[in-house]
Design a protein around this motif. Structure first.
Motif, mmCIF file in Angstrom:
data_model
loop_
_atom_site.group_PDB
_atom_site.id
_atom_site.type_symbol
_atom_site.label_atom_id
_atom_site.label_comp_id
_atom_site.label_asym_id
_atom_site.label_seq_id
_atom_site.Cartn_x
_atom_site.Cartn_y
_atom_site.Cartn_z
ATOM 1 N N ALA A 114 0.822 -1.205 0.000
ATOM 2 C CA ALA A 114 0.000 0.000 0.000
ATOM 3 C C ALA A 114 0.858 1.257 0.000
ATOM 4 C CB ALA A 114 -0.910 -0.001 1.215
ATOM 5 N N ALA A 115 0.370 2.262 -0.718
ATOM 6 C CA ALA A 115 1.070 3.543 -0.778
ATOM 7 C C ALA A 115 0.795 4.391 0.446
ATOM 8 C CB ALA A 115 0.660 4.305 -2.042
ATOM 9 N N ASP A 116 -0.391 4.183 1.059
ATOM 10 C CA ASP A 116 -0.746 4.987 2.229
ATOM 11 C C ASP A 116 -1.807 4.251 3.058
ATOM 12 O OD1 ASP A 116 -3.162 5.322 0.840
ATOM 13 O OD2 ASP A 116 -2.658 7.352 0.197
ATOM 14 N N LEU A 117 -2.124 4.833 4.192
ATOM 15 C CA LEU A 117 -3.101 4.224 5.099
ATOM 16 C C LEU A 117 -4.477 4.119 4.457
ATOM 17 C CD1 LEU A 117 -3.662 3.056 7.873
ATOM 18 C CD2 LEU A 117 -4.060 5.377 8.712
ATOM 19 N N GLY A 118 -4.844 5.083 3.646
ATOM 20 C CA GLY A 118 -6.136 5.052 2.959
ATOM 21 C C GLY A 118 -6.292 3.830 2.076
ATOM 22 N N GLU A 119 -5.248 3.439 1.405
ATOM 23 C CA GLU A 119 -5.287 2.256 0.542
ATOM 24 C C GLU A 119 -5.476 0.985 1.366
ATOM 25 O OE1 GLU A 119 -2.645 0.082 -2.928
ATOM 26 O OE2 GLU A 119 -2.049 2.051 -2.204
ATOM 27 N N ILE A 120 -4.817 0.927 2.505
ATOM 28 C CA ILE A 120 -4.981 -0.222 3.398
ATOM 29 C C ILE A 120 -6.425 -0.272 3.911
ATOM 30 C CG2 ILE A 120 -4.289 -1.240 5.599
ATOM 31 C CD1 ILE A 120 -1.501 0.047 5.102
ATOM 32 N N THR A 121 -6.939 0.879 4.312
ATOM 33 C CA THR A 121 -8.311 0.959 4.820
ATOM 34 C C THR A 121 -9.303 0.480 3.774
ATOM 35 O OG1 THR A 121 -7.716 2.807 6.254
ATOM 36 C CG2 THR A 121 -10.049 2.517 5.778
ATOM 37 N N ARG A 122 -9.145 0.951 2.555
ATOM 38 C CA ARG A 122 -10.056 0.528 1.470
ATOM 39 C C ARG A 122 -9.963 -0.972 1.217
ATOM 40 N NH1 ARG A 122 -8.254 5.461 -0.219
ATOM 41 N NH2 ARG A 122 -6.607 4.574 -1.526
ATOM 42 N N ALA A 123 -8.760 -1.521 1.242
ATOM 43 C CA ALA A 123 -8.577 -2.955 1.002
ATOM 44 C C ALA A 123 -9.228 -3.778 2.110
ATOM 45 C CB ALA A 123 -7.091 -3.280 0.896
ATOM 46 N N VAL A 124 -9.061 -3.343 3.358
ATOM 47 C CA VAL A 124 -9.672 -4.066 4.482
ATOM 48 C C VAL A 124 -11.192 -4.002 4.375
ATOM 49 C CG1 VAL A 124 -10.002 -4.052 6.983
ATOM 50 C CG2 VAL A 124 -7.712 -3.804 6.031
ATOM 51 N N LYS A 125 -11.737 -2.832 4.087
ATOM 52 C CA LYS A 125 -13.195 -2.689 3.960
ATOM 53 C C LYS A 125 -13.744 -3.559 2.838
ATOM 54 C CE LYS A 125 -13.829 1.876 5.963
ATOM 55 N NZ LYS A 125 -14.310 3.249 5.723
ATOM 56 N N ARG A 126 -13.029 -3.604 1.706
ATOM 57 C CA ARG A 126 -13.470 -4.461 0.594
ATOM 58 C C ARG A 126 -13.492 -5.922 1.006
ATOM 59 N NH1 ARG A 126 -10.222 -1.313 -2.638
ATOM 60 N NH2 ARG A 126 -8.563 -2.855 -2.548
ATOM 61 N N ARG A 127 -12.444 -6.359 1.689
ATOM 62 C CA ARG A 127 -12.359 -7.768 2.103
ATOM 63 C C ARG A 127 -13.433 -8.106 3.124
ATOM 64 N NH1 ARG A 127 -12.307 -12.608 0.854
ATOM 65 N NH2 ARG A 127 -11.229 -13.987 2.260
ATOM 66 N N LEU A 128 -13.665 -7.221 4.089
ATOM 67 C CA LEU A 128 -14.722 -7.473 5.080
ATOM 68 C C LEU A 128 -16.099 -7.490 4.428
ATOM 69 C CD1 LEU A 128 -13.413 -5.375 8.093
ATOM 70 C CD2 LEU A 128 -13.477 -7.870 7.890
ATOM 71 N N LYS A 129 -16.314 -6.651 3.417
ATOM 72 C CA LYS A 129 -17.596 -6.630 2.706
ATOM 73 C C LYS A 129 -17.816 -7.970 1.982
ATOM 74 C CE LYS A 129 -20.170 -3.503 2.161
ATOM 75 N NZ LYS A 129 -21.349 -3.114 2.924
ATOM 76 N N LYS A 130 -16.754 -8.508 1.381
ATOM 77 C CA LYS A 130 -16.857 -9.809 0.715
ATOM 78 C C LYS A 130 -17.203 -10.906 1.720
ATOM 79 C CE LYS A 130 -13.747 -8.988 -3.148
ATOM 80 N NZ LYS A 130 -12.498 -9.399 -3.809
ATOM 81 N N ILE A 131 -16.579 -10.863 2.890
ATOM 82 C CA ILE A 131 -16.845 -11.858 3.934
ATOM 83 C C ILE A 131 -18.276 -11.724 4.435
ATOM 84 C CG2 ILE A 131 -16.245 -12.558 6.294
ATOM 85 C CD1 ILE A 131 -13.315 -11.755 5.567
ATOM 86 N N GLN A 132 -18.759 -10.484 4.548
ATOM 87 C CA GLN A 132 -20.120 -10.230 5.026
ATOM 88 C C GLN A 132 -21.154 -10.954 4.167
ATOM 89 O OE1 GLN A 132 -21.137 -6.085 4.924
ATOM 90 N NE2 GLN A 132 -23.205 -6.417 5.628
ATOM 91 N N TYR A 133 -20.911 -11.033 2.870
ATOM 92 C CA TYR A 133 -21.860 -11.677 1.968
ATOM 93 C C TYR A 133 -21.592 -13.169 1.786
ATOM 94 C CZ TYR A 133 -23.658 -7.078 1.080
ATOM 95 O OH TYR A 133 -24.234 -5.848 1.244
ATOM 96 N N ARG A 134 -20.755 -13.737 2.635
ATOM 97 C CA ARG A 134 -20.488 -15.175 2.637
ATOM 98 C C ARG A 134 -20.847 -15.735 4.004
ATOM 99 N NH1 ARG A 134 -16.335 -17.365 -0.423
ATOM 100 N NH2 ARG A 134 -17.176 -19.272 0.456
ATOM 101 N N PRO A 135 -22.148 -15.942 4.258
ATOM 102 C CA PRO A 135 -22.556 -16.409 5.584
ATOM 103 C C PRO A 135 -21.913 -17.735 5.972
ATOM 104 C CG PRO A 135 -24.415 -16.444 4.054
ATOM 105 C CD PRO A 135 -23.273 -15.770 3.358
ATOM 106 N N ASP A 136 -21.520 -18.529 5.000
ATOM 107 C CA ASP A 136 -20.859 -19.790 5.319
ATOM 108 C C ASP A 136 -19.511 -19.538 6.009
ATOM 109 O OD1 ASP A 136 -20.230 -18.735 2.684
ATOM 110 O OD2 ASP A 136 -19.007 -20.521 2.346
ATOM 111 N N LEU A 137 -18.809 -18.483 5.610
ATOM 112 C CA LEU A 137 -17.543 -18.152 6.260
ATOM 113 C C LEU A 137 -17.782 -17.666 7.685
ATOM 114 C CD1 LEU A 137 -15.625 -16.238 3.433
ATOM 115 C CD2 LEU A 137 -15.314 -18.603 4.181
ATOM 116 N N VAL A 138 -18.785 -16.807 7.857
ATOM 117 C CA VAL A 138 -19.101 -16.290 9.187
ATOM 118 C C VAL A 138 -19.549 -17.435 10.094
ATOM 119 C CG1 VAL A 138 -20.569 -14.710 10.494
ATOM 120 C CG2 VAL A 138 -19.674 -14.015 8.259
#
Length: 63
Positions: free
Chosen positions: A26-50
């Motif tokens: 990541a170039a900056d903290l914002g990029e890390i934040t966006r990547a984490v949010k994207r990954r958590l959003k993907k997990i949110q829509y996978r109830p089998d993972l949760v």
């Protein structure tokens, strides 16, 4: 004896999220934040993972 992280399904969710972020250059903290949010959003829509993270604790959900 079981340690507290083993009883916390949030630890499993974070482990799933971090798995794909390990090689992120990541170039900056914002990029890390966006990547984490994207990954958590993907997990949110996978109830089998949760559900798997909850099941891994060995705790029962009554309700």
């Amino acid at each position: 004896m079981i340690s507290a992280p083993d009883l916390n399904p949030t630890e499993g969710i974070w482990a799933l999220a971090k798995r794909d972020l390990g090689n992120l250059a990541a170039a900056d903290l914002g990029e890390i934040t966006r990547a984490v949010k994207r990954r958590l959003k993907k997990i949110q829509y996978r109830p089998d993972l949760v559900d798997g993270c909850i099941a891994a604790t060995g705790l029962r959900l009554d309700g």
